[in-house]
Design an enzyme around this catalytic site. Sequence first.
Site, PDB file in Angstrom:
ATOM      1  CD  GLN A 129      -2.525   1.184   2.744  1.00 12.89           C
ATOM      2  OE1 GLN A 129      -2.089   0.524   3.685  1.00 12.89           O
ATOM      3  NE2 GLN A 129      -3.636   1.874   2.805  1.00 12.89           N
ATOM      4  N   GLY A 130       0.797   2.040  -1.059  1.00 11.11           N
ATOM      5  CA  GLY A 130       1.594   3.260  -1.155  1.00 11.11           C
ATOM      6  C   GLY A 130       0.764   4.492  -0.848  1.00 11.11           C
ATOM      7  CB  SER A 164       3.446  -3.175   5.453  1.00 14.99           C
ATOM      8  OG  SER A 164       3.241  -2.280   6.508  1.00 14.99           O
ATOM      9  CD  GLU A 247      -5.019   1.095   6.327  1.00 13.87           C
ATOM     10  OE1 GLU A 247      -5.394   1.800   5.381  1.00 13.87           O
ATOM     11  OE2 GLU A 247      -3.869   1.111   6.784  1.00 13.87           O
ATOM     12  CG  ASN A 376      -4.613   4.337  18.847  1.00 12.18           C
ATOM     13  OD1 ASN A 376      -4.872   3.823  17.755  1.00 12.18           O
ATOM     14  ND2 ASN A 376      -4.355   3.622  19.927  1.00 12.18           N
ATOM     15  CD  GLU A 377      -2.180  10.141  19.166  1.00 16.32           C
ATOM     16  OE1 GLU A 377      -2.160   9.434  18.132  1.00 16.32           O
ATOM     17  OE2 GLU A 377      -1.411   9.947  20.130  1.00 16.32           O
TER      18      GLU A 377
HETATM   19  C1  LIG Z   1       3.702  -0.909  11.468  1.00 13.58           C
HETATM   20  C2  LIG Z   1       3.260   0.112  10.480  1.00 13.58           C
HETATM   21  C3  LIG Z   1       2.958  -0.289   9.192  1.00 13.58           C
HETATM   22  C4  LIG Z   1       2.580   0.670   8.246  1.00 13.58           C
HETATM   23  N1  LIG Z   1       2.308   0.255   6.967  1.00 13.58           N
HETATM   24  C5  LIG Z   1       1.982   1.179   6.028  1.00 13.58           C
HETATM   25  C6  LIG Z   1       1.776   0.790   4.673  1.00 13.58           C
HETATM   26  O1  LIG Z   1       1.888  -0.384   4.318  1.00 13.58           O
HETATM   27  N2  LIG Z   1       1.465   1.745   3.769  1.00 13.58           N
HETATM   28  C7  LIG Z   1       1.330   3.059   4.112  1.00 13.58           C
HETATM   29  O2  LIG Z   1       1.010   3.866   3.241  1.00 13.58           O
HETATM   30  N3  LIG Z   1       1.539   3.476   5.393  1.00 13.58           N
HETATM   31  C8  LIG Z   1       1.871   2.563   6.352  1.00 13.58           C
HETATM   32  N4  LIG Z   1       2.105   2.965   7.651  1.00 13.58           N
HETATM   33  C9  LIG Z   1       2.112   4.405   7.957  1.00 13.58           C
HETATM   34  C10 LIG Z   1       0.944   4.891   8.785  1.00 13.58           C
HETATM   35  O3  LIG Z   1      -0.232   4.911   8.025  1.00 13.58           O
HETATM   36  C11 LIG Z   1       1.327   6.279   9.308  1.00 13.58           C
HETATM   37  O4  LIG Z   1       2.440   6.120  10.167  1.00 13.58           O
HETATM   38  C12 LIG Z   1       0.182   6.922  10.055  1.00 13.58           C
HETATM   39  O5  LIG Z   1      -0.827   7.300   9.173  1.00 13.58           O
HETATM   40  C13 LIG Z   1       0.652   8.179  10.849  1.00 13.58           C
HETATM   41  O6  LIG Z   1       1.297   9.050  10.001  1.00 13.58           O
HETATM   42  P1  LIG Z   1       2.754   9.639  10.372  1.00 13.58           P
HETATM   43  O7  LIG Z   1       3.632   8.504  10.738  1.00 13.58           O
HETATM   44  O8  LIG Z   1       3.165  10.526   9.240  1.00 13.58           O
HETATM   45  O9  LIG Z   1       2.531  10.500  11.680  1.00 13.58           O
HETATM   46  P2  LIG Z   1       1.933  11.970  11.757  1.00 13.58           P
HETATM   47  O10 LIG Z   1       0.694  12.056  10.943  1.00 13.58           O
HETATM   48  O11 LIG Z   1       3.024  12.943  11.473  1.00 13.58           O
HETATM   49  O12 LIG Z   1       1.525  12.050  13.270  1.00 13.58           O
HETATM   50  C14 LIG Z   1       2.470  12.285  14.321  1.00 13.58           C
HETATM   51  C15 LIG Z   1       1.708  12.355  15.629  1.00 13.58           C
HETATM   52  O13 LIG Z   1       0.795  13.474  15.609  1.00 13.58           O
HETATM   53  C16 LIG Z   1      -0.540  13.040  15.863  1.00 13.58           C
HETATM   54  N5  LIG Z   1      -1.482  13.796  15.038  1.00 13.58           N
HETATM   55  C17 LIG Z   1      -1.384  14.045  13.709  1.00 13.58           C
HETATM   56  N6  LIG Z   1      -2.460  14.746  13.297  1.00 13.58           N
HETATM   57  C18 LIG Z   1      -3.265  14.917  14.378  1.00 13.58           C
HETATM   58  C19 LIG Z   1      -4.539  15.534  14.572  1.00 13.58           C
HETATM   59  N7  LIG Z   1      -5.197  16.112  13.575  1.00 13.58           N
HETATM   60  N8  LIG Z   1      -5.068  15.511  15.822  1.00 13.58           N
HETATM   61  C20 LIG Z   1      -4.412  14.911  16.849  1.00 13.58           C
HETATM   62  N9  LIG Z   1      -3.204  14.305  16.724  1.00 13.58           N
HETATM   63  C21 LIG Z   1      -2.636  14.305  15.504  1.00 13.58           C
HETATM   64  C22 LIG Z   1      -0.545  11.561  15.436  1.00 13.58           C
HETATM   65  O14 LIG Z   1      -1.572  10.845  16.058  1.00 13.58           O
HETATM   66  C23 LIG Z   1       0.841  11.107  15.884  1.00 13.58           C
HETATM   67  O15 LIG Z   1       0.841  10.815  17.259  1.00 13.58           O
HETATM   68  C24 LIG Z   1       2.482   2.037   8.617  1.00 13.58           C
HETATM   69  C25 LIG Z   1       2.776   2.430   9.927  1.00 13.58           C
HETATM   70  C26 LIG Z   1       3.175   1.484  10.852  1.00 13.58           C
HETATM   71  C27 LIG Z   1       3.503   1.929  12.247  1.00 13.58           C
END
Ligand SMILES: Cc1cc2nc3c(=O)[nH]c(=O)nc-3n(C[C@H](O)[C@H](O)[C@H](O)COP(=O)(O)OP(=O)(O)OC[C@H]3O[C@@H](n4cnc5c(N)ncnc54)[C@H](O)[C@@H]3O)c2cc1C
Length: 393
Positions: A129-130, A164, A247, A376-377
Amino acid sequence: MDFTYSREDEAFRAEFRSWLDQNRQYAVPQLGPLADEDESGWDATLRWHRKLYEGGWLGITWPKEYGGRGGTFLQETICDQEMELAGTGTPFTGPGIWLLGPTLIHWGTDDQKRRHLRKVLSGEELWCQGYSEPNAGSDLAALQTRAIERDGHFIVNGSKIWTSLAHNAHWMFLLARTDSDAPKHKGISYLLVDMKTPGIAISPLIQMTGARHFNQVFLEDVRVPIANIVGVKNQGWQVALTTLAYERSSGQERIMTNRVRELAQLAMRLTRNGHPLADDAQVRQTIAQFAAAAAAIRYTGFRQLTRQLKGLPPGPEGSSIKLSASELGLRIASFVLVLLGPYGKLERGDQFAADQGLWTRRMLEARGPMIYSGANEIQRNILGERVLGMPKG
Ligand SMILES: Cc1cc2nc3c(=O)[nH]c(=O)nc-3n(C[C@H](O)[C@H](O)[C@H](O)COP(=O)(O)OP(=O)(O)OC[C@H]3O[C@@H](n4cnc5c(N)ncnc54)[C@H](O)[C@@H]3O)c2cc1C
């Protein structure tokens, strides 16, 4: 809520149970989406995927013409329940069956469905998934990967992160910006990309467990045939939301029931001062609290199923399950480390590690489910706004 199953459903259950019994030797443990290849063996995982497909037990609700069973959501749930009882589950070989398949069934052209769905089910072609990018996660619509139309192709440039199992995938479904001037939720398209296309480079990201689960994927002038667009150009956000809806219902509610069962067994096996830990009232009470929480999550899953059976769109139950199951996973893992004391630091390979270091690794990976499928947020925001009617932040 009526928990009784029809005679036909019970006959279906008996048929699957008997098949499961005969094929038990192929089943891999129920590990959840964060399991890495060397944990149960990638080959074993693929073999289990193939066995289930050959038995006709994958894609229960998918149309028969695309390799599915043409069955009901209830039958799918029955299969999940039986696998859970047997300590196994649908093997996680990427998001093909879980996310891409249902999205294509909803949005794909006939050609796309014919080309891809059967191979998704058989495991012949694995997917990744990209979606996420270095600067677009929770705020997914901020994505910057670009696709420009030229000579019957989209030319894709950009980078995807946390992808992933990209290193095992044959295909990727990705989101790319096809109109940079449009508002951010518009101007996005949903593309199917063959991972063998020149211009794709995959760089591993190692988790703190030491496992390689995900990757950063770089795309440089990657040519994607126009026919590989899902839905309408610039309206891919709608398609992306369908994938996201699947998802959120990631099956966490089932994993947690087994997790509590395993914890109870561990507490009966481990001894302190010559007595099983389960003799301690405080240990028993904590496990009972986890069991109650797992049951509540399970029943929320049934509420979600009821909506599905009535043909209603997914409700907020998915957010509630995702939030409470991932937090329960962390609470259980932390509790086990307290029970294990100093032994909790021992990893796989150490002769004194309990359950071959399984719980230590679970502790390290317990943060993952709190982040993926929408952090979770974000789930709290959804519940606050849609269920509690609180103002948007
Ligand atoms: C094990 C694992 C597998 C994954 N696999 C894939 C995959 O296959 N394909 C893919 O595309 N992605 C994948 N992901 C990525 C995942 O979807 C993102 O990590 C997730 O959406 C969070 O984005 P970020 O890491 O950019 O964090 P950010 O969005 O930068 O968030 C950072 C922090 O700020 C908080 N935050 C952000 N916005 C808000 C808001 N509006 N209100 C309150 N709090 C907020 C978040 O909750 C978090 O605690 C994977 C992630 C993990 C951990």
